[in-house]
Design a protein around this motif. Structure first.
Motif, short mmCIF file in Angstrom:
data_model
loop_
_atom_site.label_atom_id
_atom_site.label_comp_id
_atom_site.label_asym_id
_atom_site.label_seq_id
_atom_site.Cartn_x
_atom_site.Cartn_y
_atom_site.Cartn_z
N SER A 39 28.34 14.87 -55.65
CA SER A 39 27.17 14.17 -56.00
C SER A 39 27.21 13.49 -57.24
O SER A 39 27.55 13.61 -58.42
CB SER A 39 26.07 15.16 -56.55
N MET A 40 26.69 12.03 -57.13
CA MET A 40 26.72 11.06 -58.13
C MET A 40 25.06 10.55 -58.27
O MET A 40 24.99 9.22 -58.04
CB MET A 40 27.71 9.93 -58.18
N PRO A 41 24.38 11.24 -58.68
CA PRO A 41 22.78 10.54 -58.62
C PRO A 41 22.57 9.42 -59.29
O PRO A 41 22.65 9.11 -60.52
CB PRO A 41 22.10 11.74 -59.40
N GLY A 42 22.09 8.42 -58.31
CA GLY A 42 21.94 7.22 -59.01
C GLY A 42 22.99 6.21 -59.28
O GLY A 42 22.64 4.86 -59.61
N MET A 43 24.23 6.83 -59.30
CA MET A 43 25.33 5.84 -59.81
C MET A 43 25.82 4.70 -58.56
O MET A 43 26.30 3.90 -58.84
CB MET A 43 26.54 6.69 -59.95
N MET A 44 25.64 5.18 -57.15
CA MET A 44 25.92 4.34 -56.29
C MET A 44 24.82 3.45 -55.59
O MET A 44 23.58 3.93 -55.78
CB MET A 44 26.44 5.10 -54.97
N GLU A 45 25.06 2.54 -54.90
CA GLU A 45 23.89 1.61 -54.56
C GLU A 45 23.31 2.13 -53.33
O GLU A 45 23.93 2.75 -52.52
CB GLU A 45 24.53 0.18 -54.43
N THR A 46 22.11 1.68 -53.16
CA THR A 46 21.39 1.95 -51.71
C THR A 46 20.53 0.60 -51.44
O THR A 46 19.93 -0.06 -52.22
CB THR A 46 20.26 3.04 -52.00
N VAL A 47 20.39 0.42 -50.17
CA VAL A 47 19.61 -0.55 -49.69
C VAL A 47 18.63 -0.20 -48.61
O VAL A 47 19.26 0.33 -47.54
CB VAL A 47 20.40 -1.99 -49.21
N LEU A 48 17.48 -0.24 -48.81
CA LEU A 48 16.42 0.18 -47.64
C LEU A 48 15.89 -0.98 -47.05
O LEU A 48 15.81 -2.05 -47.44
CB LEU A 48 15.09 0.92 -48.41
N ASN A 49 15.47 -0.72 -45.90
CA ASN A 49 14.40 -1.61 -45.04
C ASN A 49 15.50 -2.43 -44.34
O ASN A 49 14.59 -3.67 -44.09
CB ASN A 49 13.53 -2.14 -45.78
N ALA A 50 16.58 -2.86 -44.44
CA ALA A 50 17.40 -3.47 -43.89
C ALA A 50 17.29 -3.94 -42.36
O ALA A 50 17.03 -3.12 -41.54
CB ALA A 50 19.07 -3.42 -43.74
N GLY A 51 17.19 -5.08 -41.82
CA GLY A 51 16.63 -5.71 -40.61
C GLY A 51 15.29 -6.32 -40.70
O GLY A 51 15.09 -6.65 -39.52
N LEU A 52 14.68 -6.33 -41.72
CA LEU A 52 13.31 -7.14 -41.72
C LEU A 52 13.50 -8.55 -41.98
O LEU A 52 14.21 -8.86 -42.97
CB LEU A 52 12.50 -6.36 -42.95
N THR A 53 13.19 -9.35 -41.06
CA THR A 53 13.31 -10.96 -41.14
C THR A 53 12.00 -11.67 -40.94
O THR A 53 11.03 -11.15 -40.40
CB THR A 53 14.49 -11.31 -40.37
N THR A 54 12.04 -12.78 -41.17
CA THR A 54 10.69 -13.45 -40.48
C THR A 54 10.47 -13.48 -39.06
O THR A 54 9.41 -13.62 -38.49
CB THR A 54 10.88 -15.08 -40.92
N ASN A 55 11.61 -12.99 -38.25
CA ASN A 55 11.49 -12.92 -36.68
C ASN A 55 10.93 -11.57 -36.41
O ASN A 55 10.25 -11.56 -35.28
CB ASN A 55 12.75 -13.21 -36.32
N THR A 56 11.43 -10.53 -37.11
CA THR A 56 11.17 -9.22 -36.82
C THR A 56 9.63 -8.95 -37.61
O THR A 56 9.08 -7.82 -37.09
CB THR A 56 12.18 -8.21 -37.32
N MET A 80 15.66 -4.97 -53.66
CA MET A 80 16.91 -4.03 -53.58
C MET A 80 18.06 -5.00 -53.37
O MET A 80 19.17 -4.98 -53.82
CB MET A 80 16.70 -2.88 -52.79
N TYR A 81 18.00 -5.72 -52.17
CA TYR A 81 19.20 -6.54 -51.62
C TYR A 81 19.70 -7.40 -52.63
O TYR A 81 20.91 -7.65 -52.85
CB TYR A 81 18.77 -7.05 -50.31
#
Length: 715
Positions: A39-56, A80-81
């Motif tokens: 466990s390395m809390p907060g040390m590694m990256e995260t990306v949420l909601n990938a897949g949202l675009t102007t088309n979706t 985030m991204y």
């Protein structure tokens, strides 16, 4: 190979969820997270909601009937991204903290909230969010010289690459070094279907622990936020609510707990946390999301805890038959035992002190230090020997090096499961979070606390047990581990299981007393040179060094004798009946003299000697490699009167205590021996003095004279 694995796994997730990544009518959105084995809390990256675009976006709005949620998720993805993938993973280093893309986008949100008079992000309307998304795209292009990607596959692979790269990020490297996590382990990447805690008031997100990570109490403990995503809780963007009524404090008693707001879901969550702890036989750190009234479990991992909590959990879990006593002993790390030595604020001093502010008690104990406002400053000041307290709006994983260097951590935002709280508890540091009275001005390097100005470098004191911040330096009380019943019980188990005997290193009566309380079975090394640095003693040492005659050296040593004797008597008394190994003077003499011309001039003036004389003596004593030069027993061979004085102090203290029925076991070490002749010569000096003292005191003390084999030539 990796692309093939991702495509196969993604197809399986799409089939289970009945949605496809990039589908315009019912798009699958995913999170991209790390999966490091430790466990390395907060040390590694995260990306949420990938897949949202102007088309979706239109399809998701039609599917959910909730445009506000969709645009809120979109602005989160962009924040985030752009930070994780387009800036950090691309190797772009902002000139200052304020120049980073994340900071720029957050300031844009704050600007809108201020203009509209909003108190929280949840007050932003769908129109506000639409305009923010357009503004974000312009800021991203202007700052990072690239368009925000509008392709689901590009977002997915950008996230995967960034998470892999984050293993070698600055903060992850710093954390691994501190936690001693091997670099070659690497990380996995987890891609999960998204569920959403920000779709409305019947949705929420939270972080919880199966036991209290600050105290170790067997109580379900955690925090949650309605209409939010996970980063809002751990990043400290909003101060969260307690997960249950039992977790409420004086400062959070007015907030609705999950137990009160959604009792059925709380009951379900409570059952899961019990099952998870039973299955993994350790305290669990759980992340969960509630989407439109349905509970989803996102992850579980072994939770970080401070030393006090680790000891209590280990003992109580053994008593509850979750683990055996051997496992309980092995589960507590040596550095966690060390945390029991942390001081607390003196209650008498606290009553008279000026209270500046109060917050949530995230890391117990007391600490005092000088205020610094950035992680880099905390590290730089600490490297110069300053005791500092890091004060931030909220900490981020980029602050990890400064958090480790600081004596304590104080934040204006965040809750008991925020990044600052998690990391501080893992390191056993005093920490207060959610201290909303703090108004931090980085540009002016000062903090406004209810109209009182605290500048960088000013002293403050934290009571991390109560969550109170005080002006100035307050008296701190030493810890007493004997008052901790769980510690005492764990040590009895350790005594039964272990096969080694353990001594301590101690150079003073106080250190010896504490070590005895911790169960030390004697002193393995008492460094006598550490006793020479007091203001009254160092002067006599320097007079001895400067003297060119035996008579002059003996006169100076005679002044040192009472100090040495008093120290040894205190140590023997503290170790009543246990052996004490005392190393005679070891370091070269130049270490007792100042190193700069200005300090040498000041010393020459104090001692009434010419600077040229002192400077010449200092230079004559200096050696290119002191380990091979005039130190240790070779110093004793040249100046046997030094070892004679120390032997006299040891034996006089021992004889006087024996007369008082105190059992003493002195073991006198001749240091840095490379040849048996050196040892024999110095042993003769020690034995001669010891016999003389015993005859004079008319008492016999059992003592030994030996050495430590530490040079190849001695083998």
């Amino acid at each position: 190979e990796l692309k093939k694995q991702v495509d196969t796994a993604l197809a399986r997730v799409e089939k289970i969820m009945g949605k496809k990544l990039g589908d315009v009518s019912d798009p699958l959105l995913v999170s991209v997270r790390s999966g490091a084995r430790s466990s390395m809390p907060g040390m590694m990256e995260t990306v949420l909601n990938a897949g949202l675009t102007t088309n979706t976006i239109p399809g998701l709005i039609k599917k959910t009937g909730n445009p506000r949620f969709v645009y809120d998720a979109y602005r989160r993805l962009m924040m985030m991204y752009s930070d994780v993938v387009m800036e950090k993973a691309a190797g772009i280093e902002p000139k200052t903290e304020n120049d980073g893309i994340r900071g720029k986008l957050e300031r844009e949100i704050e600007k809108v909230k201020k203009q509209k008079g909003y108190r929280s992000d949840v007050d932003l309307t769908v129109d506000d969010l639409k305009k923010l998304c357009d503004k974000f795209k312009a800021i991203i292009k202007q700052t990072l010289k690239k368009e925000f990607p509008d392709d689901p596959q590009e977002q997915l692979w950008g996230g995967i690459s960034a998470v892999f790269q984050s293993w070698m990020g600055k903060r992850a490297i710093s954390y691994r070094r501190i936690e001693k996590i091997p670099e070659h382990w690497g990380t996995a990447v987890n891609v999960q279907a998204m569920v959403f805690g920000n779709t409305g008031d019947d949705s929420a997100t939270g972080v919880a622990f199966t036991r209290n990570p600050a105290t170790g109490e067997d109580m379900f403990f955690g925090e949650w936020l309605a209409n939010a995503q996970g980063e809002d809780v751990v990043a400290g963007i909003r101060t969260p609510n307690p997960v249950n009524k039992a977790g409420k404090t004086a400062d959070t008693k007015h907030l609705h707990s999950l137990e009160e707001a959604m009792p059925k879901i709380y009951k379900e969550l409570f059952t899961y946390q019990k099952n998870l702890e039973k299955h993994y036989t350790d305290m669990q750190d759980i992340e969960f999301t509630i989407e439109n009234g349905k509970l989803w479990m996102l992850q579980t991992r072994v939770g970080k805890r401070n030393g006090q909590a680790a000891i209590r959990m280990a003992v109580e879990m053994a008593k509850q038959k979750l683990i055996n006593q051997e496992t309980a002993v092995l589960r507590v790390r040596p550095d966690q035992i060390d945390e029991l030595l942390h001081p607390s604020v003196d209650p008498a001093a606290e009553k008279k002190a000026v209270e500046l502010a109060k917050g949530l008690p995230a890391g117990p104990g007391g600490a005092e230090g000088r205020v610094v406002l950035t992680a880099d400053d905390a590290e730089a000041w600490a490297n110069k020997g300053e005791t500092v307290i890091l004060v931030r709006n909220e900490t981020s994983p980029e602050d990890v090096h400064g958090m480790h260097a600081a004596e304590a951590i104080l934040t204006a935002k965040g809750g008991m499961t925020s990044h600052a709280a998690l990391v501080a508890r893992g390191w056993g540091k005093c920490c207060i979070v959610g201290c909303s009275e703090l108004d931090i001005n980085l540009a002016k390097k000062r903090v406004n606390v209810n109209g009182r100005i605290i500048k960088e470098g000013d002293w403050i004191t934290l009571n991390g047990t109560k969550g109170r911040v005080y002006e100035g330096k307050l008296k701190l009380l030493s810890a007493n581990p004997e008052h901790n019943k769980w510690y005492k019980e764990l040590m009895t188990w350790a005594d039964r299981i272990r096969s080694l005997k353990v001594r301590t290193n101690a150079d003073s009566p106080d250190d010896s007393t504490v070590a005895r309380k911790f169960g030390a079975e004697g002193i393995g090394l008492c460094r006598t040179e550490h006793m020479f640095f007091g203001p009254e003693r160092i002067k006599a040492v320097r007079e001895m060094i400067l003297s060119d005659t035996l008579e002059g050296r003996q006169k100076a040593l005679a002044r040192l004798l009472p100090f040495q004797k008093r120290d040894f008597a205190g140590i023997f008394k503290a170790m009543h009946g246990l052996p004490v190994t005392i190393r005679l003077l070891d370091p070269p003499l130049h270490e007792f003299l100042p190193h700069t011309d200005s300090d040498l001039k000041e010393l020459a003036k104090d001692m009434g000697v010419k600077f040229s004389q002192l400077d010449a003596k200092n230079k004559s004593l200096h050696e290119f490699n002191p380990m091979l030069g005039h130190r240790g027993c070779r110093l004793g061979v040249t100046y046997p009167e030094i070892y004679a004085m120390q032997a006299r102090a040891i034996m006089e203290a021992a004889c006087e205590l024996k007369k008082k029925k105190v059992k003493v076991i002195p073991e006198i070490m001749i240091p840095l021996v490379s040849h048996v002749k050196e040892f024999e010569a110095m042993k003769e000096v020690v034995v001669s003095v010891a016999e003389e003292v015993q005859q004079k005191c008319k008492v016999k003390v059992a003592y030994t004279v030996g050495t430590m084999i530490e040079l190849p030539r001695a083998c």
